[in-house]
Design an enzyme around this catalytic site. Structure first.
Site, PDB file in Angstrom:
ATOM      1  N   HIS A  72       0.788  -1.008   0.070  1.00  0.00           N
ATOM      2  CA  HIS A  72       0.026   0.090   0.127  1.00  0.00           C
ATOM      3  C   HIS A  72       1.002   1.247  -0.061  1.00  0.00           C
ATOM      4  O   HIS A  72       2.081   1.247   0.653  1.00  0.00           O
ATOM      5  CB  HIS A  72      -0.730  -0.025   1.106  1.00  0.00           C
ATOM      6  CG  HIS A  72      -1.777  -1.191   1.129  1.00  0.00           C
ATOM      7  ND1 HIS A  72      -3.194  -0.743   1.414  1.00  0.00           N
ATOM      8  CD2 HIS A  72      -1.802  -2.364   0.815  1.00  0.00           C
ATOM      9  CE1 HIS A  72      -3.966  -1.963   1.411  1.00  0.00           C
ATOM     10  NE2 HIS A  72      -2.903  -3.084   1.129  1.00  0.00           N
ATOM     11  N   CYS A 101      -6.792   3.226   4.201  1.00  0.00           N
ATOM     12  CA  CYS A 101      -7.668   2.111   4.498  1.00  0.00           C
ATOM     13  C   CYS A 101      -7.079   1.689   5.897  1.00  0.00           C
ATOM     14  O   CYS A 101      -6.322   1.855   6.693  1.00  0.00           O
ATOM     15  CB  CYS A 101      -7.413   1.022   3.516  1.00  0.00           C
ATOM     16  SG  CYS A 101      -5.527   0.230   3.224  1.00  0.00           S
TER      17      CYS A 101
END
Length: 228
Positions: free
Chosen positions: A37, A64
């Site tokens: 990520h 997230c």
């Protein structure tokens, strides 16, 4: 991001004032669990540049849950500021109410703290030494199973990766990912990898097979293995 086409970028700002770029990275032929990520990318980039603290994270999407938990492992995470296109200066605890992290498990040594696992560089093989050095500086307070990777490119450049473990485990970032991330962000062509050496102390778990799978999706080089 060849699978999701979800383009996310991030910048980690170090206490030194330096900026470290990061981006979402996916690998065709490998599991989505090996995706890096953007926030992980930027933070691990800073870590491998020996930054001691991250003060701010700038990202073009709301982080997230995976990334929030990863950031919660950082040294002084409670003071970390998150900056989004629509909202700036947000403290990380705002995104993690009743958070679970290192302190809940009695762990005081945090990601970005200087760590030494006590491994000795005993070989004249520089690539193997890079792998051992990565394992020596890995962050693995939960499994006690540090590992690192050394990569040699055909142009003679060498890099290493270190394991960044997380209290929630799933957001952990293995050494192969931190190394490949560093290569991408520093314009190194992974198709021109010449050697890869993986070193680990597989006390409670091993990342060997996962690392081999990821490497296989990138090039035809066979990974060499050292058990510490």
């Amino acid at each position: 991001t060849p699978i999701s086409e979800f383009h996310v970028g991030a910048i980690a700002i170090g206490e030194s004032g330096d900026f470290y770029f990061g981006a979402n990275q996916e690998f065709q032929g490998s599991s989505m669990a090996q995706t890096i990520h953007a926030e992980q990318s930027a933070i691990s980039h800073a870590w491998l540049r020996n930054e001691s603290r991250i003060t701010d994270i700038v990202v073009n999407y709301t982080p997230c849950g995976h990334c929030r938990q990863f950031m919660n492992e950082l040294y002084q995470a409670e003071d970390l500021k998150i900056h989004l296109p629509h909202s700036q200066n947000n403290p990380l605890p705002q995104y993690l109410p009743d958070s679970f992290g290192p302190k809940a498990l009695g762990v005081d040594l945090l990601l970005l703290n200087k760590e030494e696992q006590g491994f000795t560089l005993t070989t004249e093989d520089e690539v193997a030494n890079k792998a051992i050095l990565g394992a020596n500086r890995a962050h693995s307070p939960y499994s006690k199973s540090p590992h690192g990777v050394g990569i040699l490119f055909k142009n003679g450049e060498m890099i290493c990766g270190r394991y960044a473990e997380n209290a929630a485990f799933n957001p952990s970032l293995p050494a192969m990912q931190t190394a490949i991330n560093f290569a991408y962000l520093n314009q190194l062509d992974v198709s021109k990898i010449e050697r890869v050496v993986f070193a680990e102390k597989p006390l409670r778990l091993s990342h060997r097979k996962m690392a081999e799978q990821l490497l296989k999706s990138l090039c035809k080089v066979k990974m060499e293995y050292i058990s510490l």
